[in-house]
Design a protein around this motif. Structure first.
Motif, PDB file in Angstrom:
ATOM      1  N   THR A  33      58.781  47.950  48.564  1.00 13.44           N
ATOM      2  CA  THR A  33      58.715  49.238  49.263  1.00 13.44           C
ATOM      3  C   THR A  33      58.937  49.006  50.749  1.00 13.44           C
ATOM      4  N   GLN A  62      58.334  58.969  40.521  1.00 15.98           N
ATOM      5  CA  GLN A  62      58.279  57.551  40.879  1.00 15.98           C
ATOM      6  C   GLN A  62      58.847  57.309  42.278  1.00 15.98           C
ATOM      7  N   GLU A  63      59.927  57.993  42.606  1.00 14.74           N
ATOM      8  CA  GLU A  63      60.490  57.858  43.948  1.00 14.74           C
ATOM      9  C   GLU A  63      59.516  58.387  44.990  1.00 14.74           C
ATOM     10  N   LYS A 109      56.283  58.397  44.798  1.00 12.74           N
ATOM     11  CA  LYS A 109      55.189  57.445  44.961  1.00 12.74           C
ATOM     12  C   LYS A 109      55.561  56.360  45.959  1.00 12.74           C
ATOM     13  N   ARG A 110      56.800  55.894  45.923  1.00 13.88           N
ATOM     14  CA  ARG A 110      57.253  54.887  46.891  1.00 13.88           C
ATOM     15  C   ARG A 110      57.256  55.481  48.306  1.00 13.88           C
ATOM     16  N   ARG A 111      57.688  56.717  48.421  1.00 12.77           N
ATOM     17  CA  ARG A 111      57.736  57.364  49.736  1.00 12.77           C
ATOM     18  C   ARG A 111      56.325  57.603  50.283  1.00 12.77           C
ATOM     19  N   GLN A 130      53.727  55.711  49.712  1.00  9.44           N
ATOM     20  CA  GLN A 130      53.242  54.414  50.179  1.00  9.44           C
ATOM     21  C   GLN A 130      53.819  54.065  51.548  1.00  9.44           C
TER      22      GLN A 130
END
Length: 494
Positions: free
Chosen positions: A259, A305-306, A308-310, A312
């Motif tokens: 990430t 899911q994308e 969740k990365r953003r 973080q």
């Protein structure tokens, strides 16, 4: 054959978000047998699974929203609070703070009551009218799990609702524009005299053959001054809410492997709304996490899911640039995305920008069943209006709940009869509850008077809603104001 395999009800509601829930509760309170079907394991939709655990400021939040608030306060007072403004990046004073706050801060204020949450209109916005916004804009924040419990409890009190969580339908059966019954995913058949679509995306309406729109409406469709000249596939931005909690071991939480620490999806990290929970945690709302069109293109699972990365990366950015947040840690991300807009069903009347800008007291609609005053509020790079405040509340007619080409179907969710611009204003949770309460009440009246939904005596419908403490005018009637003051648990300590 077991009785549960083939059941019949006065009203079947599909979708247990704010609108569907209120339709079911209103129906049971008026003596209807009701089946409420919800595909997830909780009621509340965006306001629970989506993490949008804050009812924003807005006119019209009386009736069932107030009942739910009172029940919540009486049984779980530690899990709900009313908030006002703290800091905001637009109000940065460089003589007092080196850096502007990374968005807007909303803090619990025990001096506020429910009445303080019921007017947004009449301001010029945060930049140009900060003092009035500080004085007037107040919302409610609540624990999502407790909200689900409170919603279930009120349904149980009403006594006539068959609540089916973790349940979906797989087939809709129609005859002569009537829905006759549904086949559920477990194979059982659910018959109903009337049906309400509370799915937020118009799933039931779509399965019944209704016409749906998605994306921005062209200017010539509804003659809206702020609409784009041509239709687009853009929808309002989508947010993944996350929650932070104080920690005894301050620091910057490490990013998961893979990430990046930079904002790879746009030029910079967006402004953020931080809403304080009663226990001191904060609800963190990126505005937005992903553009609406990108959400549609990826599909829900990949978009989540994308996001969740953003989330973080965003939290790492906030902690790295604002030392005060190094004293917090991320507690969790919401189990669902906060989706502001998808499909909109074509109904007998489509609410538009012109309706929003017209004072409810000057509107000609004889069938207004709810009022709303939130700004036209779009999130994303495609925005044509941004956040355009309203001067007055507007009225929403019953016809916005009646899909074209159907007989016994209503829709009470963000997919109701709105243009894209109107939906950006009317999509809030308490407004959806108002639509749901009107839908459940309309079904009860249709059965009582042997009327069709399109020939209902709307004066009687409005009278029943008023009896059930729904405000349909502005200012609110004096007797309703007195009722809210007298019954608000928050007023007892002031």
């Amino acid at each position: 054959m077991n009785d549960t395999i083939n059941s019949s009800y006065d009203l079947v509601v599909v979708g247990g978000g704010s609108g569907g829930y209120a339709a079911a509760l209103a129906g049971t309170r008026l003596g209807l047998s009701v089946c409420l079907i919800e595909e997830s394991d909780t009621l509340g939709g965006n306001a629970v699974r989506g993490g949008v655990n804050s009812w924003e400021t807005g006119a019209g939040g009386t009736g069932i929203p107030f009942d739910l608030y009172c029940h919540f306060c009486m049984n779980h007072p530690q899990d709900i609070g009313i908030h006002g403004f703290g800091r905001h990046c637009l109000w940065h004073d460089p003589t007092k703070e080196a850096k502007p706050f990374p968005g807007g801060e909303h803090l619990i204020d025990p001096s506020l009551t429910y009445l303080d949450t019921l007017q947004r209109h009449g301001t010029k916005g945060l930049s140009h009218d900060s003092q009035r916004c500080r004085k007037q804009w107040h919302g409610l924040v609540f624990e999502p799990t407790t909200m689900h419990q409170a919603m279930v409890s009120l349904l149980e009190q009403s006594g006539q609702c068959d609540l089916r969580l973790n349940t979906t339908f797989k087939e809709v059966h129609t005859q002569d524009q009537n829905i006759t019954h549904l086949t559920l995913d477990d194979g059982s058949l659910i018959h109903g005299k009337y049906f309400v679509d509370g799915t937020a995306d118009g799933v039931l309406c779509n399965a019944a053959g209704c016409e749906l729109h998605c994306g921005e409406d062209p200017q010539n469709r509804y003659d809206e001054p702020s609409a784009p000249q041509h239709a687009t596939k853009q929808i309002n931005g989508v947010t993944l809410i996350y929650r932070i909690t104080p920690t005894t071991t301050p620091g910057i939480e490490p990013l998961p492997n893979g990430t990046p620490s930079t904002c790879w999806w746009q030029d910079r990290f967006s402004g953020t709304c931080f809403v304080q929970y009663p226990n001191g945690d904060f609800n963190v709302n990126m505005l937005p996490t992903i553009q609406g069109q990108a959400f549609l293109e990826l599909g829900y699972a990949k978009a989540y899911q994308e996001c969740k990365r953003r989330v973080q990366a965003h939290w790492h950015h906030v902690q790295s640039n604002h030392e005060e947040f190094q004293h917090y840690k991320m507690l969790y991300t919401a189990p669902g995305l906060g989706v502001r807009e998808t499909n909109r069903v074509v109904c007998e009347y489509m609410l538009t920008e012109r309706d929003l800008r017209n004072d409810v007291n000057k509107q000609k609609h004889p069938d207004v069943i709810a009022i709303a005053d939130h700004a036209m509020d779009t999130h994303g790079r495609h925005c044509t209006v941004g956040c355009a405040e309203l001067a007055h509340p507007c009225g929403i007619p019953l016809r916005c709940l009646l899909p074209v080409g159907t007989v016994n179907l209503l829709i009470a969710c963000r997919a109701s009869g709105f243009s894209s611009l109107a939906a950006s204003s009317c999509r809030l949770s308490r407004t959806m509850m108002q639509l749901g309460q009107a839908a459940g009440t309309a079904v009860a009246l249709a059965i009582e008077t042997a009327s069709s939904l399109r020939t209902l005596p709307t004066d009687q419908l409005r009278k029943q809603l008023a009896t059930d403490h729904v405000t349909l005018t502005w200012p609110m009637p004096d007797d309703l104001v007195a009722y809210l003051k007298h019954n608000d648990p928050a007023s007892s300590h002031l």
